[in-house]
Design an enzyme around this catalytic site. Structure first.
Site, PDB file in Angstrom:
ATOM      1  N   ASN A   1      34.584  40.582  35.634  1.00 28.42           N
ATOM      2  CA  ASN A   1      35.411  41.075  36.745  1.00 28.42           C
ATOM      3  C   ASN A   1      35.387  42.600  36.738  1.00 28.42           C
ATOM      4  O   ASN A   1      34.705  43.211  35.919  1.00 28.42           O
ATOM      5  CB  ASN A   1      36.832  40.523  36.626  1.00 28.42           C
TER       6      ASN A   1
ATOM      7  N   LYS B   1      16.705  32.360  29.018  1.00 32.06           N
ATOM      8  CA  LYS B   1      16.973  32.793  30.402  1.00 32.06           C
ATOM      9  C   LYS B   1      16.776  31.609  31.363  1.00 32.06           C
ATOM     10  O   LYS B   1      15.743  30.917  31.287  1.00 32.06           O
ATOM     11  CB  LYS B   1      16.010  33.928  30.755  1.00 32.06           C
TER      12      LYS B   1
ATOM     13  N   LYS C   1      54.671  33.631  36.029  1.00 26.84           N
ATOM     14  CA  LYS C   1      53.878  33.899  34.807  1.00 26.84           C
ATOM     15  C   LYS C   1      54.772  34.313  33.649  1.00 26.84           C
ATOM     16  O   LYS C   1      54.554  33.913  32.504  1.00 26.84           O
ATOM     17  CB  LYS C   1      52.845  34.996  35.085  1.00 26.84           C
TER      18      LYS C   1
HETATM   19  O1  PMT Z   1      41.168  47.793  33.538  1.00 25.69           O
HETATM   20  P1  PMT Z   1      41.574  48.512  34.822  1.00 25.69           P
HETATM   21  O2  PMT Z   1      40.381  48.776  35.710  1.00 25.69           O
HETATM   22  O3  PMT Z   1      42.420  49.728  34.556  1.00 25.69           O
HETATM   23  O4  PMT Z   1      42.472  47.489  35.661  1.00 25.69           O
HETATM   24  C1  PMT Z   1      43.753  47.158  35.194  1.00 25.69           C
HETATM   25  C2  PMT Z   1      44.093  45.686  35.481  1.00 25.69           C
HETATM   26  C3  PMT Z   1      44.158  45.457  36.974  1.00 25.69           C
HETATM   27  C4  PMT Z   1      43.032  44.778  34.852  1.00 25.69           C
HETATM   28  C5  PMT Z   1      45.493  45.435  34.803  1.00 25.69           C
HETATM   29  O5  PMT Z   1      46.446  46.301  35.374  1.00 25.69           O
HETATM   30  C6  PMT Z   1      45.935  44.007  34.976  1.00 25.69           C
HETATM   31  O6  PMT Z   1      46.550  43.626  35.967  1.00 25.69           O
HETATM   32  N1  PMT Z   1      45.609  43.155  33.972  1.00 25.69           N
HETATM   33  C7  PMT Z   1      45.844  41.695  34.045  1.00 25.69           C
HETATM   34  C8  PMT Z   1      44.797  41.079  34.908  1.00 25.69           C
HETATM   35  C9  PMT Z   1      44.864  39.573  34.913  1.00 25.69           C
HETATM   36  O7  PMT Z   1      44.016  38.963  34.381  1.00 25.69           O
HETATM   37  O8  PMT Z   1      45.940  39.058  35.463  1.00 25.69           O
HETATM   38  P2  PMT Z   1      46.241  37.489  35.535  1.00 25.69           P
HETATM   39  O9  PMT Z   1      47.345  37.418  36.521  1.00 25.69           O
HETATM   40  O10 PMT Z   1      44.977  36.714  35.818  1.00 25.69           O
HETATM   41  O11 PMT Z   1      46.728  37.121  34.097  1.00 25.69           O
HETATM   42  C10 PMT Z   1      48.105  37.201  33.733  1.00 25.69           C
HETATM   43  C11 PMT Z   1      48.233  37.597  32.277  1.00 25.69           C
HETATM   44  O12 PMT Z   1      47.689  36.556  31.460  1.00 25.69           O
HETATM   45  C12 PMT Z   1      47.511  38.868  31.865  1.00 25.69           C
HETATM   46  O13 PMT Z   1      48.317  39.549  30.934  1.00 25.69           O
HETATM   47  C13 PMT Z   1      46.235  38.360  31.206  1.00 25.69           C
HETATM   48  O14 PMT Z   1      45.773  39.266  30.204  1.00 25.69           O
HETATM   49  C14 PMT Z   1      46.685  37.053  30.611  1.00 25.69           C
HETATM   50  N2  PMT Z   1      45.640  36.028  30.526  1.00 25.69           N
HETATM   51  C15 PMT Z   1      45.084  35.513  31.656  1.00 25.69           C
HETATM   52  C16 PMT Z   1      44.146  34.510  31.550  1.00 25.69           C
HETATM   53  C17 PMT Z   1      43.775  34.031  30.279  1.00 25.69           C
HETATM   54  N3  PMT Z   1      42.884  33.091  30.152  1.00 25.69           N
HETATM   55  N4  PMT Z   1      44.336  34.565  29.179  1.00 25.69           N
HETATM   56  C18 PMT Z   1      45.261  35.542  29.272  1.00 25.69           C
HETATM   57  O15 PMT Z   1      45.775  36.020  28.261  1.00 25.69           O
END
Ligand code: PMT
Length: 406
Positions: free
Chosen positions: A210, A289, A338
């Site tokens: 991503n 590949k 969340k």
């Molecule tokens: O890195 P930058 O370019 O500065 O961008 C910052 C950011 C946008 C990545 C950051 O500010 C941010 O929002 N990070 C969380 C992104 C995300 O994955 O959000 P989510 O809503 O999908 O996940 C919610 C939370 O669960 C997050 O804390 C994530 O780390 C965690 N998660 C999600 C999926 C997973 N399988 N395991 C996790 O731990």
């Protein structure tokens, strides 16, 4: 550290609140700061330069061309020697000039010439302060790292009641003191921050990932270190330099990140999950590949572990867990969902559909939630400042009885 011996350049612009600059100047000088003052011409209509000269014990400069010392160019000399520039009061005009790079008097010219940090205390009529042009200029400056001291609400000199009053001189001086006083409230704490995007391999040369650059997580790691914490940064691939004093644990996939986080979890005081973890990964990673064959290639993806949820389940009393949520709609609703589902103490939601927020940007616009709802709604700020605000909140929660955790 105090402000004793610090060189503070006080910029005073022309509004009725200029009279309060006398108290600001006096208190800064009494606290041992070396105060140099620049007044705009309009400021001199409200307050005599002699007042500030007497209080600061330094010549007050108002005219770019009034060069008293042939050995130096005044605006460059003042700009170079400042440890901090404080503009109090700042009118809508001086804010606009700084935002757009205008340099048509001594104050605006010096502001362009300085590399010192800038603290701005606005004061103006309530409608002027709320005007989209003023707000947009302030947003632009925040993105460049300029900090603002929020005006207060109340009776304004123009007769209106509302937001626009200059912050009180005592509070301005306290903010200056705080600026020079390193915040060590995370001293002795062990903090783990995750950053960047995970990569989920299809084959040896291709992967799913991503747009996360790592900027938000790296800013958190750097600021946590500056606040005295021992910091581990578990990061997906990122081009950013590792902040000094921070231990980097590089990872690739969500599975790698899970192991790196859970192995360290029992020893941690604070976990911040700023990483964008892939929710799914290819069911099979090819050893070789993948060759181009059919018109359609179907990929089967399987769910990744939710690391934050696992951390939330394993969390011990005294450990604080902060999650992030990257949303494009119904931000508050999804964020609260969340927070509860993943058992976080705080959840930082960013609306990544906004231009200045989320992936890859130098700024972010976040709202911080706890189990009772919104704790703080922040304007657009540099990611470094967002990080500071999050960590200050975390430190205050951890200092509460029971560690502030739930
Ligand atoms: O890195 P930058 O370019 O500065 O961008 C910052 C950011 C946008 C990545 C950051 O500010 C941010 O929002 N990070 C969380 C992104 C995300 O994955 O959000 P989510 O809503 O999908 O996940 C919610 C939370 O669960 C997050 O804390 C994530 O780390 C965690 N998660 C999600 C999926 C997973 N399988 N395991 C996790 O731990």
């Amino acid at each position: 550290m105090t402000i004793k011996g610090k060189s503070i350049l006080l910029g005073v612009s022309g509004g009725i609140a200029a009279y309060k600059a006398a108290a600001v100047c006096s208190k800064l000088a009494q606290a041992g700061a070396k105060v140099n003052v620049i007044m705009t011409e309009s400021a001199t209509k409200f307050l005599a330069p002699l007042t500030l000269q007497t209080l600061s014990r330094n010549r007050v400069v108002t005219d770019t061309f009034d060069e008293q010392d042939p050995a130096v160019v005044s605006h460059i000399d003042l700009a170079d020697h400042a440890d901090l520039v404080l503009i109090a009061p700042a009118t809508a005009n001086v804010i606009a000039k700084l935002a757009h790079g205008l340099a048509d008097d001594m104050l605006s010219t010096t502001l362009l010439a300085t590399t010192a940090p800038i603290l701005v205390a606005p004061a103006m009529n309530v409608h002027m302060y709320a005007h989209p042009a003023v707000q947009a200029n302030m947003d632009l400056l925040r993105r460049r790292g300029v900090r603002f001291l929020e005006p207060g609400e109340g009776q304004l000199a123009c007769g209106y009641v509302g937001k626009g009053r200059l912050m009180e001189p005592e509070e301005i001086v306290a903010a200056v003191q705080a600026f020079f006083t390193p915040d060590r409230t995370l001293q002795g704490k062990r903090v783990l921050v995750t950053a960047g995007g995970t990569i989920e391999r299809l084959d040896p040369v291709r992967y799913l990932t991503n747009d996360s650059s790592g900027k938000m997580g790296y800013a958190l790691a750097e600021e946590a270190r500056a606040m005295g914490a021992e910091v581990v940064l578990v990061s997906g691939p990122s081009a950013l330099p590792v902040p000094a004093g921070v231990e980097l644990v590089p990872v690739q996939s969500a599975e790698d990140m899970k192991t790196a986080v859970l192995d360290r979890l029992p020893a941690l005081d604070l976990v911040i999950k700023a990483a964008a973890v892939a929710d799914y990964r290819p069911e099979v990673t090819a050893d070789q590949k993948i060759k181009k064959k059919d018109e359609v290639l179907t990929l089967r993806l399987v769910k990744n572990p939710d690391i934050l949820q696992m951390v939330g389940e394993r969390k011990q009393p005294g450990q604080l867990v902060i999650g992030f949520a990257a949303e494009t709609e119904n931000v508050a609703g999804y964020a609260m969902d969340k927070l509860v589902r993943k058992n976080c103490d705080l959840l930082v939601a960013n609306d990544v559909s906004k231009d200045d927020a989320g992936f890859g940007t130098d700024t972010n616009i976040v709202t911080i939630f706890d189990k009772n709802g919104v704790v703080e709604e922040l304007p657009v700020l540099a990611k470094q400042e967002v990080a500071r605000r999050i960590l200050k909140l975390a430190a205050s929660r951890m200092s509460q009885p029971g560690g502030g955790t739930s």
